[in-house]
Design a protein around this motif. Structure first.
Motif, PDB file in Angstrom:
ATOM      1  N   GLN A  89       0.800  -1.225   0.000  1.00  0.00           N
ATOM      2  CA  GLN A  89       0.000   0.000   0.000  1.00  0.00           C
ATOM      3  C   GLN A  89       0.831   1.274   0.000  1.00  0.00           C
ATOM      4  N   LEU A  90       1.909   1.325  -0.773  1.00  0.00           N
ATOM      5  CA  LEU A  90       2.618   2.584  -0.866  1.00  0.00           C
ATOM      6  C   LEU A  90       1.755   3.601  -1.604  1.00  0.00           C
ATOM      7  N   THR A  91       1.987   4.857  -1.286  1.00  0.00           N
ATOM      8  CA  THR A  91       1.315   5.952  -1.962  1.00  0.00           C
ATOM      9  C   THR A  91       2.373   6.743  -2.727  1.00  0.00           C
ATOM     10  N   LEU A  92       1.938   7.710  -3.511  1.00  0.00           N
ATOM     11  CA  LEU A  92       2.907   8.562  -4.194  1.00  0.00           C
ATOM     12  C   LEU A  92       3.731   9.351  -3.185  1.00  0.00           C
ATOM     13  N   ARG A  93       3.133   9.736  -2.084  1.00  0.00           N
ATOM     14  CA  ARG A  93       3.891  10.420  -1.018  1.00  0.00           C
ATOM     15  C   ARG A  93       4.946   9.477  -0.426  1.00  0.00           C
TER      16      ARG A  93
END
Length: 171
Positions: A89-93
């Motif tokens: 669940q990585l995000t762009l942030r």
């Protein structure tokens, strides 16, 4: 390829238990390369917080001990929460923070020599956003937008894994 080679420090963060079913934490290298292979498998649902913990508690100290001449990043964007092939669940942030942390580490350890090679990502918007975010971060931009939003679920606790991984690698 470098499992027995002490001249290369190989560090892999990846989701455990999915294709190609390799990379368990206890695979640390062999012979003269023992200790230079660091696998950091993550449970499904792990994301920005888990990656930051691993980077600060394991990746950075291992790199400081090794003193690389170059940091080579196999930049996989399939860890984004929208990617259909994995369950991280990585995000762009999160990708921006990881890119920033790795580039700071490269500046401190090897005169800024860092190379990013595109490796994976199977959701077009997440892949495009990830590559753009990484490039803009490398150019020094901060507070980048994340139009894809936050991950939808809370992250699992990786505290016990972190302790185990540090023990495996004497960190």
């Amino acid at each position: 390829a470098f499992y027995t080679d002490p001249s290369v420090l190989f560090i892999s963060t990846h989701q455990e238990g999915i294709y190609p079913l390799t990379g368990p934490a206890d695979e640390i290298g062999n012979g003269p390369g023992a200790g230079t292979n660091i696998n950091l498998p993550l449970p499904a649902g792990a994301g920005d917080q888990a990656m930051a913990l691993l980077t600060n508690a394991i990746v950075r100290p291992a790199a400081e001990r090794f003193r690389p001449d170059l940091v080579l990043v196999s930049a996989g964007f399939d860890a984004h929460w929208l990617d259909p092939l994995a369950g991280l669940q990585l995000t762009l942030r999160g990708y921006a923070q990881l890119t920033h942390d790795l580039s700071v580490m490269a500046r401190q350890l090897c005169a800024g020599r860092i190379v990013f090679v595109l490796e994976g990502g199977y959701h077009l918007a997440a892949l495009t956003g990830g590559v753009t975010t990484a490039l803009r971060t490398l150019l020094g931009e901060t507070n980048l937008p994340d139009p894809l939003g936050p991950a939808p679920r809370p992250e699992p606790d990786i505290g016990a894994r972190l302790i185990l991984y540090r023990q495996y690698h004497g960190l």
